[in-house]
Design a protein around this motif. Structure first.
Motif, PDB file in Angstrom:
ATOM      1  N   THR A 163       1.170  -0.919  -0.108  1.00 55.80           N
ATOM      2  CA  THR A 163      -0.151  -0.300   0.173  1.00 55.80           C
ATOM      3  C   THR A 163       1.207   1.152   0.203  1.00 55.80           C
ATOM      4  OG1 THR A 163      -1.885   1.025   0.986  1.00 55.80           O
ATOM      5  CG2 THR A 163      -0.708   0.448   2.828  1.00 55.80           C
ATOM      6  N   TRP A 204     -18.587   2.506   4.736  1.00 56.48           N
ATOM      7  CA  TRP A 204     -17.644   2.766   4.281  1.00 56.48           C
ATOM      8  C   TRP A 204     -17.825   4.384   4.233  1.00 56.48           C
ATOM      9  CZ3 TRP A 204     -12.827   1.770   2.502  1.00 56.48           C
ATOM     10  CH2 TRP A 204     -13.272  -0.282   1.599  1.00 56.48           C
ATOM     11  N   PRO A 246     -13.628   1.382  -7.131  1.00 57.54           N
ATOM     12  CA  PRO A 246     -12.611   1.345  -6.808  1.00 57.54           C
ATOM     13  C   PRO A 246     -11.215   1.321  -7.511  1.00 57.54           C
ATOM     14  CG  PRO A 246     -13.655  -1.075  -6.452  1.00 57.54           C
ATOM     15  CD  PRO A 246     -15.018   0.424  -7.024  1.00 57.54           C
ATOM     16  N   LYS A 254      -4.753  -1.652  -1.884  1.00 59.82           N
ATOM     17  CA  LYS A 254      -5.424  -1.554  -0.614  1.00 59.82           C
ATOM     18  C   LYS A 254      -4.460  -1.865   0.903  1.00 59.82           C
ATOM     19  CE  LYS A 254      -9.415  -4.365   0.640  1.00 59.82           C
ATOM     20  NZ  LYS A 254     -10.307  -5.377   0.615  1.00 59.82           N
ATOM     21  N   GLU A 294      -9.285  -0.796   6.868  1.00 59.94           N
ATOM     22  CA  GLU A 294      -9.718  -1.017   5.541  1.00 59.94           C
ATOM     23  C   GLU A 294      -9.569   0.158   4.626  1.00 59.94           C
ATOM     24  OE1 GLU A 294     -11.814  -3.866   2.375  1.00 59.94           O
ATOM     25  OE2 GLU A 294     -13.048  -3.263   3.594  1.00 59.94           O
ATOM     26  N   GLN A 329      -8.978   2.003   0.967  1.00 65.30           N
ATOM     27  CA  GLN A 329      -9.007   1.721  -0.516  1.00 65.30           C
ATOM     28  C   GLN A 329      -8.971   2.712  -1.048  1.00 65.30           C
ATOM     29  OE1 GLN A 329      -9.429  -1.227  -2.284  1.00 65.30           O
ATOM     30  NE2 GLN A 329      -8.896   0.658  -4.065  1.00 65.30           N
ATOM     31  N   THR A 358      -6.817  -1.348  -7.099  1.00 64.88           N
ATOM     32  CA  THR A 358      -6.976  -2.466  -5.592  1.00 64.88           C
ATOM     33  C   THR A 358      -5.593  -3.178  -5.047  1.00 64.88           C
ATOM     34  OG1 THR A 358      -6.975  -4.107  -7.982  1.00 64.88           O
ATOM     35  CG2 THR A 358      -9.436  -2.476  -6.447  1.00 64.88           C
TER      36      THR A 358
END
Length: 153
Positions: A47, A97, A139, A145, A126, A128, A142
């Motif tokens: 990430t 989210w 998204p 992420k 999490e 994204q 990915t």
């Protein structure tokens, strides 16, 4: 999965109550050093985002967030895994989210509540990257992420 298993096995040395071969992750995480090495564990070192966090009064506070320049939206959500080490049963609770475009001032989110039947709760953040198209968030990137352990009780 192999990296997670390797990390969890490395924490077993902090279980000083049991002999080698009988050590448990639950006992290792009850020790301050084992817990310190568990919190902040990144499931995806690929990430591109970096941040600092604190957990106070069931609130996850994110600060010093750095995102790649070409990213316009980022989505965060918090998961809670209620787990009983004795019965080896657990249940996943996922928050909704939260989409953010401005992250400079820092962010704060409530941690999901988990049923009292579980002895331990693992909180996972999490993250994204998204792009907004016609009122929907899609998204992007990915492979970058991010998923981190942020708290364990």
């Amino acid at each position: 999965m192999n990296a997670l298993t390797k990390h969890m096995r490395s924490l077993l040395v902090y279980d000083t109550e049991h002999v080698r071969g009988e050590r448990t992750l639950a006992t290792a995480l009850a020790q301050p050093e084992g817990l310190r090495l568990w919190k902040g564990y990144s499931f995806n070192p690929m990430t591109a985002v970096r941040f600092q966090y604190t957990v106070e009064d069931h609130q996850l506070k994110l600060s010093n967030i750095t995102l790649p320049e070409e990213v316009s939206w980022v989505g965060f959500r918090v998961h809670a895994v209620g787990y009983n080490w004795d019965t080896l049963e657990g249940k996943l609770h996922s928050g909704g989210w939260h989409f953010e475009q401005q992250v400079n001032a820092g962010l704060s989110y409530g941690l999901p509540k988990v049923e009292a039947e579980y002895h331990n709760i693992l909180y996972v953040l999490e993250l994204q990257f998204f792009e907004e198209k016609e009122g929907a968030f899609l998204p992007v990137r990915t492979e970058e992420k991010g998923v981190w352990v942020v708290e364990y009780w």
